[in-house]
Design an enzyme around this catalytic site. Structure first.
Site, PDB file in Angstrom:
ATOM      1  N   THR A  49      -9.348  17.054  51.841  1.00 57.04           N
ATOM      2  CA  THR A  49      -9.622  16.600  53.213  1.00 57.04           C
ATOM      3  C   THR A  49     -10.976  17.092  53.696  1.00 57.04           C
ATOM      4  O   THR A  49     -11.712  16.372  54.378  1.00 57.04           O
ATOM      5  CB  THR A  49      -8.514  17.077  54.169  1.00 57.04           C
ATOM      6  OG1 THR A  49      -7.256  16.561  53.723  1.00 57.04           O
ATOM      7  CG2 THR A  49      -8.770  16.608  55.589  1.00 57.04           C
ATOM      8  N   CYS A  50     -11.326  18.315  53.318  1.00 52.46           N
ATOM      9  CA  CYS A  50     -12.596  18.891  53.742  1.00 52.46           C
ATOM     10  C   CYS A  50     -13.779  18.093  53.195  1.00 52.46           C
ATOM     11  O   CYS A  50     -14.774  17.878  53.887  1.00 52.46           O
ATOM     12  CB  CYS A  50     -12.684  20.344  53.285  1.00 52.46           C
ATOM     13  SG  CYS A  50     -11.304  21.370  53.820  1.00 52.46           S
ATOM     14  N   SER A  51     -13.663  17.653  51.935  1.00 47.09           N
ATOM     15  CA  SER A  51     -14.765  16.955  51.277  1.00 47.09           C
ATOM     16  C   SER A  51     -14.816  15.469  51.597  1.00 47.09           C
ATOM     17  O   SER A  51     -15.893  14.872  51.641  1.00 47.09           O
ATOM     18  CB  SER A  51     -14.658  17.132  49.756  1.00 47.09           C
ATOM     19  OG  SER A  51     -14.838  18.488  49.396  1.00 47.09           O
TER      20      SER A  51
END
Length: 243
Positions: A49-51
C-alpha cells in the site's frame, strides 16, 4: 492507544541520514522551524500500500500542495536511512523528503509506535498524516484502530481537501510512450503546457506492445488516458484539449 497531537509540538528528534557518502544529522528544528510541512507516516518502505498508493499520490500532488502554501512533504517510516534512500530511488519520488526514523524515536514521541510482530516487522509506525506549522501540529488524520493496515484517511487527497477545500481535483492521466517517439514528445508537451501532470508508462521498460494492444486495441504510441478514458494519440489529444 494512538494519540491525536493537534495543538502540540512535534517531538524533538535527531535523524541520522546518509547523503551520498556522508552521514548527516537532521533535526526536527531543521525540518519544521518556520515552515508549513505535511508529514505522512507509514508501516514500511517497499510495502504494497505504501508503494502503490500512499507515497505516489503525495509525490504526484506535491506541486498542488506547494501552490497552497506547503513548504515540504515528509515521508516518515521506522526504517534505516539506506532502506529509505533505496525506496526513494525505486519510486522516483523526488518531490518527497524521506525521513528514516530507524530507532522509532519520532514515532514513539508521536505515540504512533505499534507492534507488528505478527508480520515479523517488530515496532513500526501506525499509518497517519498531519499538517505541521512551525513545529506545531495543526491537523492529524489517523487511521482507525482496526485489524490489518487500514488506509482511508491519511491519503494525499484527504489532506488536500483539508488544505484547499475548493481545489478541483484533476483526473489521473497516463501516457503510453516509447523512447525516440516524436509524437510522444508532442503529446507530453501539450499536457505540460496545459498544466496537466501525467504518469508515463514506457514500452520496453514498464510495459510491452502486447500489453498496450490488450489495453487499447492499438500498437502505436502515444496512447493517452484521462480519468480512465482512452483519448488516443497525439492528434486526438490535441482535439480533446481544444474542446
Amino acid at each position: 492507544m494512538l494519540s491525536n497531537k493537534e495543538g502540540q509540538a512535534v517531538p524533538q528528534v535527531t535523524f541520522h541520514t546518509r547523503q551520498g557518502d556522508a552521514w548527516v544529522d537532521v533535526t526536527t528544528q531543521d525540518l519544521f522551524a518556520n515552515k508549513t510541512v505535511i508529514v505522512f507516516s507509514l508501516p514500511g518502505a517497499f510495502t504494497p500500500t505504501c508503494s502503490s498508493s500512499h507515497l505516489p499520490r503525495y509525490n504526484e500532488l506535491a506541486s498542488v500542495f506547494a501552490e497552497n502554501g506547503v513548504d515540504d512533504i515528509l515521508c516518515v517510516s521506522v526504517n534505516d536511512t539506506f532502506v529509505m534512500n533505496a525506496w526513494k530511488a525505486d519510486q522516483e519520488a523526488e518531490n518527497i523528503t524521506f525521513i528514516p526514523d530507524g530507532n522509532g524515536e519520532f514515532t514513539k514521541g508521536m505515540e504512533m509506535l505499534v507492534e507488528k510482530d505478527d508480520l515479523g516487522f517488530g515496532a513500526r509506525s501506525w499509518r497517519y498524516s498531519m499538517l505541521v506549522k512551525n513545529g506545531v501540529v495543526e491537523k492529524m488524520f489517523i487511521e482507525n484502530e482496526e485489524p490489518g493496515d487500514p488506509f482511508k484517511v491519511s491519503d494525499a487527497n484527504t489532506m488536500l481537501s483539508y488544505i484547499a477545500p475548493n481545489h478541483k481535483m484533476q483526473e489521473s492521466i497516463t501516457v503510453f510512450s516509447k523512447p525516440g517517439c516524436p509524437f510522444c514528445v508532442k503529446a507530453k508537451q501539450m499536457l505540460i503546457d496545459n498544466n496537466m501532470p501525467y504518469e508515463e508508462i514506457i514500452l520496453g521498460k514498464d510495459a510491452t506492445t502486447v500489453s498496450l494492444r490488450a489495453i487499447t486495441g492499438r500498437t502505436t504510441v502515444p496512447q493517452v488516458f484521462i480519468g480512465g478514458k482512452h483519448i488516443g494519440g497525439s492528434e486526438e489529444l490535441e482535439s480533446f484539449l481544444a474542446k
